[in-house]
Design a protein around this motif. Sequence first.
Motif, PDB file in Angstrom:
ATOM      1  N   TRP A   2     -12.196  -4.732  57.681  1.00 63.89           N
ATOM      2  CA  TRP A   2     -12.566  -6.107  58.043  1.00 63.89           C
ATOM      3  C   TRP A   2     -14.069  -6.283  58.098  1.00 63.89           C
ATOM      4  CZ3 TRP A   2      -9.413  -9.350  56.659  1.00 63.89           C
ATOM      5  CH2 TRP A   2      -8.054  -9.198  56.848  1.00 63.89           C
ATOM      6  N   HIS A   6     -15.989  -9.075  55.974  1.00 66.18           N
ATOM      7  CA  HIS A   6     -16.776 -10.080  56.683  1.00 66.18           C
ATOM      8  C   HIS A   6     -18.254 -10.018  56.259  1.00 66.18           C
ATOM      9  CE1 HIS A   6     -16.869 -13.134  59.743  1.00 66.18           C
ATOM     10  NE2 HIS A   6     -17.871 -12.546  60.361  1.00 66.18           N
ATOM     11  N   ARG A  20      -6.416 -12.741  59.791  1.00 64.50           N
ATOM     12  CA  ARG A  20      -6.745 -11.340  59.616  1.00 64.50           C
ATOM     13  C   ARG A  20      -5.478 -10.500  59.710  1.00 64.50           C
ATOM     14  NH1 ARG A  20     -10.273 -13.664  63.128  1.00 64.50           N
ATOM     15  NH2 ARG A  20      -9.197 -12.788  64.891  1.00 64.50           N
ATOM     16  N   THR A  50      -6.063 -12.803  54.093  1.00 65.03           N
ATOM     17  CA  THR A  50      -7.053 -13.491  54.902  1.00 65.03           C
ATOM     18  C   THR A  50      -7.242 -14.917  54.440  1.00 65.03           C
ATOM     19  OG1 THR A  50      -9.308 -13.453  55.745  1.00 65.03           O
ATOM     20  CG2 THR A  50      -9.006 -12.698  53.501  1.00 65.03           C
TER      21      THR A  50
END
Length: 119
Positions: A2, A6, A20, A50
């Motif tokens: 993640w 991100h 998520r 996502t």
Amino acid sequence: MWAALHAGNIRRGGEWIETRILSSGPRTNPWYQESGPRVLSDGDLLSFDTGLVGVYGFCVDRSRSWVRGDVEPTAEQKRLYRIAHEHIHVNADMVRPGVRFTELSRNGHRLPQSCRAQR
């Protein structure tokens, strides 16, 4: 995983990640299971889904899956990939101006019986 996603979104001017879902191995199906402490092994399927707000405020829904490690996918993983690939391409080919949603629903690709219980 993640953090890398991100960081890439932010680096490109994106704003935030809304959904998520990250799962691996036996937790990839059924979908929407929370992640846990399980350690990935070679050959595991790693999947994420996502919804994010990316560059210029575009909303993006992105799902991806990989087989972890430098290993050949199993026969079952290959079978499921072929079904998913056909499902996406048959349905995508039907989407064009003027096609009604009822037509898409009626004429869409039908999953084999073996995949219907968890569709």
